[in-house]
Design a protein around this motif. Structure first.
Motif, short mmCIF file in Angstrom:
data_model
loop_
_atom_site.label_atom_id
_atom_site.label_comp_id
_atom_site.label_asym_id
_atom_site.label_seq_id
_atom_site.Cartn_x
_atom_site.Cartn_y
_atom_site.Cartn_z
N ALA A 99 0.66 -1.51 0.30
CA ALA A 99 0.26 -0.47 -0.17
C ALA A 99 1.06 1.16 0.02
O ALA A 99 0.96 2.00 1.17
CB ALA A 99 -1.42 -0.19 1.49
N ALA B 236 1.02 4.60 -2.76
CA ALA B 236 0.55 5.44 -2.18
C ALA B 236 0.08 6.03 -1.06
O ALA B 236 0.04 6.94 -0.40
CB ALA B 236 0.11 5.69 -3.69
N GLU B 237 -0.81 5.09 -0.71
CA GLU B 237 -1.86 5.93 0.04
C GLU B 237 -1.14 6.33 1.61
O GLU B 237 -1.27 7.30 1.80
CB GLU B 237 -2.75 4.80 0.76
CG GLU B 237 -2.47 3.39 0.97
CD GLU B 237 -3.82 2.85 1.02
OE1 GLU B 237 -4.25 2.21 -0.91
OE2 GLU B 237 -4.92 2.61 1.97
N ALA B 238 -0.21 5.20 1.59
CA ALA B 238 0.36 5.29 3.34
C ALA B 238 1.14 6.23 3.37
O ALA B 238 1.15 7.60 3.71
CB ALA B 238 1.36 4.04 3.12
N MET C 85 0.48 9.55 5.57
CA MET C 85 0.67 10.36 6.96
C MET C 85 1.45 11.56 7.19
O MET C 85 1.87 12.48 7.87
CB MET C 85 2.15 9.36 7.00
CG MET C 85 1.59 8.00 7.41
SD MET C 85 0.63 8.19 8.85
CE MET C 85 -0.82 6.81 9.16
#
Lengths: 372, 405
Positions: free
Chosen positions: A29, A31-33, A37
């Protein structure tokens, strides 16, 4: 000492293995991770209003990833459920779908993370979810610790259910009653407060398990049972003879159920809030899921503003398009339609009179600032 | 002549007692046993008859019959189910091949799966949720098991091939289940949507596979002469064993996220898997240590005497004996791990039990059918646990006779 060297080798190999697992997870994961943040770095520490530049974090993240991560649940009738194909549905879920439709143009672009009650605070504090819609009661301490509460979308409160046969019509006749209740909850606390304040005595029949409470009540082991009214209504609809039970009008606690967003992102907070305003305004103005297209040519100026046909309801400042709110309404309907879908007279889950969840114009508490 | 006849009579093995005598000897041999029999037999019969009546007449199995896919895979997208199906078929094929190669217990397991699938495929009842496509799939999976078994018997198919298959297949399946972001044919499916038996199996199989090497390392670490390694191992084992699994799950699910640096994120299912693995590893370590201690010191001294180094001694002398001694215990522990995975419900993961709770809340009518749903889940757990405990019993009996692992 050779033995120890061999052991050391084993341990090193073992830690490498662990590191490899961690790395694999990162790539799963990516991109989203990282993006999730980036925008949560400051909020925890910053005091006071966040600078506007930092604001658009979650909205941009949602747009670029193409999905809205929504904290919810799958095991509460009426609010968060599954259908046979595994799709999420329910009152709380539809609120997420409305936001997804407004922001992404697709009500199915949500990823609903099932959460337990204990999870709710931490997922907001770490911004693991973009939005939390999991029948959360708005309280001062949660406002301070968890995130920003948007607009109360469901006014719940603790009530009483009695059998028709008991002949009781009001709480004045409760003195000496036996009450079935779940142990160790605020429900139990509210119950004892209520009886003490009214100078009445009662005998509590306490169970650990919620379903045991209602089983005992249905068997007639107690005169009264108490819980949040939405839950009472849901349980009643499962009884063999629902009409033999009455939920009294009295409400002894305030449970304003409200969608929440993480602290520190004003643009996102405004976006979710305005979508909630739109759902309520749509009901007030008679805009429904079916007539939303037709209403775009209405002669009511308020309707035109809501649907983005006249003026700017703020979309240019938020970075949305004029049609966003119209899409939300087209996706899930107005507030009343969402309510009725699950809890109305022919509701999918149960029937609960709207009571405080009526529009302010009908004597309820559902009120939203104008969209213009 | 007479003398011989009497001798013959005397050495004749005792005849099995007749049913009447058996009853008298075992149920009515004295007054209190008679009393117990009189009280207990009708009670047991009553409970049994009532349970059977309930299962077949009173119980309403609609929640299960109408939602088999929810129980099987949870929210996994329905248009992507073929990915789960291929994974399952692959594993069943390997199972069949292993049956063909090794026989024994694997035969029982493969046949049980084949029987269950065939039963579902040929179920004479018309069910909307058990459509022709699904029946054909189940039927072809049965066929795959037998094709695998046939292939496994061939000399050309080496044991190593099958073992490599077992090593690669689960990894491919997982990658396949996750998918790839942006690939149209196999889009990424977030673990949020995984559920039901799929998650229960992944968590327990993943926990079992990962906890074994970690447990082995910890067991060796605890016997190490290096103080740091020894200290770490003891601290890890005793800390984990000192708290309930629920605590560890909460720790990983809630507290770990708050402790991690802000630019990292861990998948929720992965976190639960880590918790289950660490918990199981601590217990596996102690079991293996028991086996290590059971190996006589003479064996190690003998190995040294023939010139083996520490590593060789461990690998060829100590480990085979130690593991053989504790394998049944470890299988028993894995059974409890399988059952313990139900606890992930409390950290919001929809395993079989979590899906059961969701199903109860699907429709007003289902709210009253919670007993049926929980009974079904209990039955599923019982079936798998029973097979695993049979497997462990079988291992115990064959261990003594076999010369290699």
């Amino acid at each position: 000492m050779r033995k120890s060297i061999a052991l050391l080798t084993l341990l090193v190999a073992f830690s490498l293995l662990l590191a490899a697992c961690g790395a694999a997870e990162e790539t799963a994961a990516p991109a989203e991770a990282t993006e999730a943040m980036e925008m949560t770095e400051e909020p925890g520490e910053t005091e006071g209003p966040a600078p506007a530049a930092q604001g658009g974090g979650i909205l941009d993240k949602v747009k670029s990833s193409g999905k809205l991560i929504c904290g919810g649940r799958t095991d509460l009738a009426g609010f968060g459920m599954l259908d046979a194909d595994g799709n999420n549905e329910g009152f709380d879920v539809d609120l997420c779908r409305a936001v997804a439709a407004a922001v992404l143009g697709d009500p199915t672009a949500i990823e609903l993370v099932p959460l337990t009650a204990a999870d709710r605070g931490p997922v907001l504090q770490t911004a693991e979810v973009d939005m939390l819609s999991r029948n959360v009661t708005w309280t001062a301490s949660r406002e301070a610790q968890w995130g920003n509460f948007t607009t109360t979308m469901f006014f719940d409160g603790q009530g009483f259910m009695i059998t028709k046969d008991s002949g009781i019509t009001s709480t004045d006749e409760f003195d000496g009653a036996t009450v079935c209740v779940t142990s160790g909850t605020t429900t139990e606390q509210n119950l004892s407060d209520f009886f003490r304040q009214n100078g009445m005595s009662y005998e509590a029949v306490i169970f650990e398990d919620t379903s045991a409470v209602y089983a005992a009540y249905e068997e007639g082991r107690c005169d009264v049972t108490t819980s949040d009214k939405s839950q009472l209504a849901s349980v009643r609809s499962g009884f063999a003879d629902p009409d033999a039970h009455i939920i009294l009008d009295i409400t002894i606690s305030k449970e304003p159920l409200t969608p929440v967003v993480p602290h520190g992102d004003d643009t996102w907070y405004d976006t979710v809030n305005i979508v909630m305003f739109a759902l309520i305004n749509a009901e007030e103005l008679g805009v429904t899921q079916d007539n939303v297209e037709a209403m775009k040519t209405s002669d009511n100026i308020k309707v035109l503003r809501l649907l983005g046909q006249e003026g700017d309801w703020g979309y240019s400042d938020l970075g949305l398009d004029a049609d966003a709110l119209a899409r939300a309404i087209a996706a899930v309907g107005n507030y009343g339609e969402i309510y009725d879908r699950y809890m109305g007279p022919n509701g999918k889950s149960f029937t609960l009179p709207r009571g405080p969840n009526n529009l302010w114009t009908n004597g309820g508490l559902i009120y939203a600032p104008p969209v213009k | 002549m007479e003398n011989i006849r009497t001798t013959k009579g005397a050495i004749r093995p005792p005849q099995p007692p007749g049913p009447l005598k058996w009853v008298r000897d075992n149920l009515f041999n004295n007054w209190y046993n008679t009393l117990l029999t009189v009280v207990l037999v009708p009670t047991v019969l009553f409970v049994l008859v009532q349970s059977i009546l309930w299962v077949f007449t009173k119980a309403d199995w609609r929640p299960i019959i109408e939602n088999p896919m929810l129980f099987a895979v949870g929210q996994y997208p329905r248009d992507q189910l073929w990915r789960v199906a291929i994974g399952l078929s692959g594993i069943m094929f390997l199972m069949g091949a292993s049956w063909g190669k090794w026989g024994g217990l694997l035969r029982t397991i493969s046949l049980s799966f084949a029987i269950v699938f065939a039963f579902l495929a040929l179920l004479p009842v018309q069910l909307e949720t058990l459509d022709t496509d699904l029946r054909i799939y189940l039927g072809s999976t049965v066929l795959l098991i037998f094709i695998g078994a046939w292939l496994g018997r061939l000399k050309a198919v080496k044991k190593a091939y099958i073992l490599i298959g077992w090593a690669i297949m689960p990894i491919i399946s997982i990658i396949f289940l996750i998918g790839f972001e942006g690939v149209e044919k196999i889009p990424e499916v977030s673990t949020t949507f995984w559920g039901g038996l799929l998650v229960t199996f992944l968590l327990s199989a993943g926990g079992i596979l990962a906890s074994f090497p970690i447990g082995l390392a910890l067991a060796l670490g605890r016997r190490s002469s290096l103080p740091v390694v020894k200290g770490f191992s003891i601290a890890f084992i005793e800390t984990v064993r000192g708290v309930p699994l629920v605590t560890i799950l909460f720790m990983f699910s809630i507290i770990l996220v708050l402790l991690l640096p802000a630019d990292s994120s861990l998948d929720r299912l992965f976190r639960a898997w880590m918790a289950v693995t660490f918990f199981s590893a601590a217990y596996t370590a102690e079991n293996i240590r028991g086996g290590l201690q059971a190996v006589p010191i003479g064996q190690i001294e003998a190995a040294k005497a023939v010139g083996m180094n520490a590593f060789q001694t461990m690998l060829f002398i100590v480990m085979p004996q130690a593991l053989r001694a504790v394998l049944p215990t470890i299988v028993g522990q894995f059974i409890s791990l399988f059952k313990d995975t139900t606890l992930v419900v409390i950290v919001g993961i929809n395993d079989l039990l979590g899906i059961g709770r969701s199903v109860i809340n699907m429709e007003p009518a289902f709210l009253q059918l919670d007993l049926e749903v929980y009974m079904f889940i209990a039955a599923v757990y019982w079936v798998f646990s029973y097979f695993m405990s049979r497997a462990s019993a079988r291992l115990e009996t064959t261990m003594g006779t076999r010369t290699t692992l």
